[in-house]
Design an enzyme around this catalytic site. Structure first.
Site, short mmCIF file in Angstrom:
data_model
loop_
_atom_site.label_atom_id
_atom_site.label_comp_id
_atom_site.label_asym_id
_atom_site.label_seq_id
_atom_site.Cartn_x
_atom_site.Cartn_y
_atom_site.Cartn_z
N ASP A 31 -3.21 4.21 6.44
CA ASP A 31 -1.80 3.81 6.27
C ASP A 31 -1.49 2.84 7.40
O ASP A 31 -1.40 3.24 8.58
CB ASP A 31 -0.90 5.06 6.34
CG ASP A 31 0.57 4.69 6.24
OD1 ASP A 31 0.91 3.49 6.20
OD2 ASP A 31 1.39 5.64 6.22
N ILE A 32 -1.29 1.58 7.05
CA ILE A 32 -1.13 0.58 8.11
C ILE A 32 0.29 0.55 8.68
O ILE A 32 0.60 -0.28 9.53
CB ILE A 32 -1.57 -0.83 7.66
CG1 ILE A 32 -1.09 -1.12 6.24
CG2 ILE A 32 -3.08 -0.99 7.72
CD1 ILE A 32 -0.30 -2.33 6.14
N TYR A 75 14.06 -5.85 1.55
CA TYR A 75 12.70 -6.40 1.38
C TYR A 75 12.72 -7.90 1.71
O TYR A 75 11.83 -8.38 2.43
CB TYR A 75 12.30 -6.16 -0.08
CG TYR A 75 11.02 -6.81 -0.55
CD1 TYR A 75 9.77 -6.30 -0.22
CD2 TYR A 75 11.06 -7.94 -1.39
CE1 TYR A 75 8.59 -6.88 -0.70
CE2 TYR A 75 9.90 -8.52 -1.88
CZ TYR A 75 8.66 -7.99 -1.52
OH TYR A 75 7.51 -8.58 -1.99
N LYS A 99 10.45 -9.56 4.72
CA LYS A 99 9.45 -10.61 4.47
C LYS A 99 9.83 -11.88 5.27
O LYS A 99 8.95 -12.57 5.80
CB LYS A 99 9.35 -10.93 2.97
CG LYS A 99 8.71 -9.81 2.14
CD LYS A 99 7.22 -9.61 2.46
CE LYS A 99 6.47 -8.87 1.36
NZ LYS A 99 5.10 -8.52 1.75
#
Ligand SMILES: NC(=O)c1ccc[n+]([C@@H]2O[C@H](COP(=O)([O-])OP(=O)(O)OC[C@H]3O[C@@H](n4cnc5c(N)ncnc54)[C@H](O)[C@@H]3O)[C@@H](O)[C@H]2O)c1
Length: 269
Positions: free
Chosen positions: A67-68, A169, A173
């Site tokens: 899980d990064i 989101y 980003k």
């Protein structure tokens, strides 16, 4: 003429490469001679399956499931990459999440004001923190070697902004794009480039539900494709080809850029 996209002698690590765009990036890199391709995914079976495909393509595939969004696990992944393949020359931060793509979620399109800080935490961790974690853990090796490529996958949502459930989101980003520009400035003197690829809607397991709706209903299709100059959704090979170019020697004078692969959904000067 030598192959401009040749990746011989290079080791790549792609996050979230167990399916979709990340898987296609891994396969393109293997096909272009990468010495090793490290497949990260939070789902171990997916990572292992794609690592086997990379092996079959003649490169060394290595699955490093993790899980990064967990800094300690990312540090461990960097250590494993170093001990098993000598370190990473090309880092692709591909793992991301725009939220649940269930039929209910797609139908309801929650307003931002119906979302909570708990929802935001998930979007921010995977789309903004995790590229910082992997960069912090893996780039020191590139600086040591005085060579490297960092490619961060963002969304057109981060360039033009999208409302409702995509609002946070979009911000996460966009944050990654700003981080990437700063990183490019810090790394240029070390012969390490850092760029973003901004995707429009692309057919992957993450978007399968909306793709189905588009296929089965001409009205939804017309609305969904209205802003696309090229009247189709992208395929994983569309962004993967741009990532391959940015990973190769052919792009050595390109850094700090965000390159849209979006069928003309939005256009830059
Ligand atoms: N598909 C699209 O329409 C679209 C549009 C714009 C941007 N993007 C971006 O492109 C990238 C790839 O998207 P996709 O459609 O291929 O996604 P996908 O959901 O099909 O695949 C993503 C993979 O990442 C893995 N993953 C998720 N969280 C993780 C974590 N914390 N640690 C490790 N692995 C994790 C998942 O298990 C999955 O296998 C994402 O960053 C996404 O935000 C996609």
């Amino acid at each position: 003429m030598s192959d401009l996209l040749d990746l011989s002698g290079k080791v790549a690590l792609i996050t979230g490469a167990g399916q979709g765009v990340g898987r296609q990036i891994a396969l393109f890199m293997a096909a272009h001679g990468a010495q090793g391709v490290i497949i990260n995914d939070i789902v171990a079976e997916r990572a292992q399956a794609v690592a086997a495909e990379v092996d079959a393509a003649g490169s060394k595939g290595l699955a490093l499931p993790a899980d990064i969004t967990d800094w300690k696990k990312v540090q461990q992944m960097a250590e494993d990459a170093k001990s098993q393949l000598g370190g990473v020359d090309i880092l692709v931060n591909n793992a991301g999440n725009a939220g649940p793509a269930t039929a209910e979620a797609l139908a309801s399109r929650k307003s931002f004001f119906e979302t909570s800080p708990e929802d935001w935490e998930m979007w921010i961790r995977v789309n903004y923190y995790s590229p910082m974690f992997t960069c912090r853990a893996l780039i020191p090796h590139m600086i040591e070697k005085q060579y490297g490529r960092v490619i961060n996958i963002i969304s057109d949502a981060g360039r033009v902004g999208e409302p409702n459930n995509l609002l946070v989101y979009s911000g996460a980003k966009a944050g990654t794009a700003g981080f990437t520009r700063g990183l490019a400035k810090e790394l240029g003197r070390h012969n390490v480039t850092a760029n973003c690829v901004a995707l429009g809607a692309t057919n992957t397991p993450a978007t399968a539900k909306s793709a189905e709706a588009v296929k089965s209903n001409p009205n939804i299709a017309k609305k969904a494709l209205s802003r696309y100059v090229i009247k189709r959704f992208g395929e994983p090979s569309d962004p993967a080809a741009m990532v391959l170019f940015l990973a190769s020697g052919a792009s050595s004078f390109i850094t700090g850029q965000t390159i849209p692969v979006n069928g003309g959904y939005s256009m830059t000067l």
